[in-house]
Design a protein around this motif. Structure first.
Motif, mmCIF file in Angstrom:
data_model
loop_
_atom_site.group_PDB
_atom_site.id
_atom_site.type_symbol
_atom_site.label_atom_id
_atom_site.label_comp_id
_atom_site.label_asym_id
_atom_site.label_seq_id
_atom_site.Cartn_x
_atom_site.Cartn_y
_atom_site.Cartn_z
ATOM 1 N N LEU A 62 0.828 -1.205 0.000
ATOM 2 C CA LEU A 62 0.000 0.000 0.000
ATOM 3 C C LEU A 62 0.861 1.252 0.000
ATOM 4 O O LEU A 62 0.577 2.215 -0.720
ATOM 5 C CB LEU A 62 -0.952 0.007 1.196
ATOM 6 C CG LEU A 62 -1.864 1.224 1.314
ATOM 7 C CD1 LEU A 62 -2.770 1.327 0.104
ATOM 8 C CD2 LEU A 62 -2.663 1.172 2.590
ATOM 9 N N VAL A 63 1.928 1.247 0.779
ATOM 10 C CA VAL A 63 2.826 2.398 0.821
ATOM 11 C C VAL A 63 3.460 2.624 -0.552
ATOM 12 O O VAL A 63 3.506 3.750 -1.047
ATOM 13 C CB VAL A 63 3.909 2.198 1.902
ATOM 14 C CG1 VAL A 63 4.931 3.322 1.860
ATOM 15 C CG2 VAL A 63 3.281 2.100 3.269
ATOM 16 N N PHE A 64 3.930 1.537 -1.178
ATOM 17 C CA PHE A 64 4.522 1.669 -2.511
ATOM 18 C C PHE A 64 3.495 2.153 -3.524
ATOM 19 O O PHE A 64 3.801 2.968 -4.394
ATOM 20 C CB PHE A 64 5.127 0.345 -2.971
ATOM 21 C CG PHE A 64 6.432 0.041 -2.310
ATOM 22 C CD1 PHE A 64 7.587 0.683 -2.704
ATOM 23 C CD2 PHE A 64 6.490 -0.875 -1.283
ATOM 24 C CE1 PHE A 64 8.792 0.420 -2.097
ATOM 25 C CE2 PHE A 64 7.685 -1.152 -0.666
ATOM 26 C CZ PHE A 64 8.838 -0.508 -1.059
ATOM 27 N N GLN A 69 2.858 7.099 -7.572
ATOM 28 C CA GLN A 69 2.269 8.067 -8.500
ATOM 29 C C GLN A 69 2.818 9.484 -8.296
ATOM 30 O O GLN A 69 3.217 10.128 -9.273
ATOM 31 C CB GLN A 69 0.757 8.028 -8.415
ATOM 32 C CG GLN A 69 0.204 6.755 -8.999
ATOM 33 C CD GLN A 69 -1.294 6.717 -9.004
ATOM 34 O OE1 GLN A 69 -1.949 7.563 -8.407
ATOM 35 N NE2 GLN A 69 -1.856 5.732 -9.682
ATOM 36 N N PRO A 70 2.873 10.000 -7.061
ATOM 37 C CA PRO A 70 3.491 11.334 -6.917
ATOM 38 C C PRO A 70 4.967 11.335 -7.324
ATOM 39 O O PRO A 70 5.455 12.314 -7.884
ATOM 40 C CB PRO A 70 3.355 11.645 -5.428
ATOM 41 C CG PRO A 70 2.296 10.758 -4.934
ATOM 42 C CD PRO A 70 2.285 9.558 -5.814
ATOM 43 N N LEU A 76 8.463 13.209 -13.990
ATOM 44 C CA LEU A 76 8.038 13.760 -15.270
ATOM 45 C C LEU A 76 8.107 15.290 -15.307
ATOM 46 O O LEU A 76 8.373 15.882 -16.347
ATOM 47 C CB LEU A 76 6.626 13.282 -15.616
ATOM 48 C CG LEU A 76 6.504 11.814 -15.953
ATOM 49 C CD1 LEU A 76 5.040 11.412 -16.125
ATOM 50 C CD2 LEU A 76 7.275 11.477 -17.216
ATOM 51 N N GLN A 77 7.868 15.933 -14.175
ATOM 52 C CA GLN A 77 7.963 17.385 -14.116
ATOM 53 C C GLN A 77 9.408 17.851 -14.233
ATOM 54 O O GLN A 77 9.678 18.907 -14.790
ATOM 55 C CB GLN A 77 7.349 17.918 -12.811
ATOM 56 C CG GLN A 77 5.858 17.835 -12.767
ATOM 57 C CD GLN A 77 5.203 18.758 -13.769
ATOM 58 O OE1 GLN A 77 5.671 19.866 -14.005
ATOM 59 N NE2 GLN A 77 4.127 18.300 -14.377
#
Length: 79
Positions: A62-64, A69-70, A76-77
């Protein structure tokens, strides 16, 4: 026709209708109950993966899942 009876067209990469997959959910639920009540799957309770790395990933999935995603958006930013 308009209003509530208008046909909905949903275009999304993560939309899946529930109706076709609900049968698979119910079959897995009832198969689990049958298998574990009859003791067919008792050898599976003692099964180990043999890898501490995969055990760690499984226990903290769950942590992974929440962090990946963030982290991908940040990468990508920066590119």
């Amino acid at each position: 026709m308009s209003g509530c009876f208008e046909r909905m067209y949903i275009f999304s990469s993560d939309y899946f209708s529930l109706f076709p997959w609900f049968f698979l959910f119910l079959s897995g639920y009832f198969l689990y109950r049958i298998v574990f009540e009859k003791g067919i799957a008792s050898p599976l309770k003692d099964w180990k993966t043999g890898s501490a790395f995969f055990d760690f990933l499984g226990r903290h999935s769950l942590v992974f899942y929440l962090l990946h995603q963030p982290l991908l958006y940040l990468i990508l930013q920066l590119c």
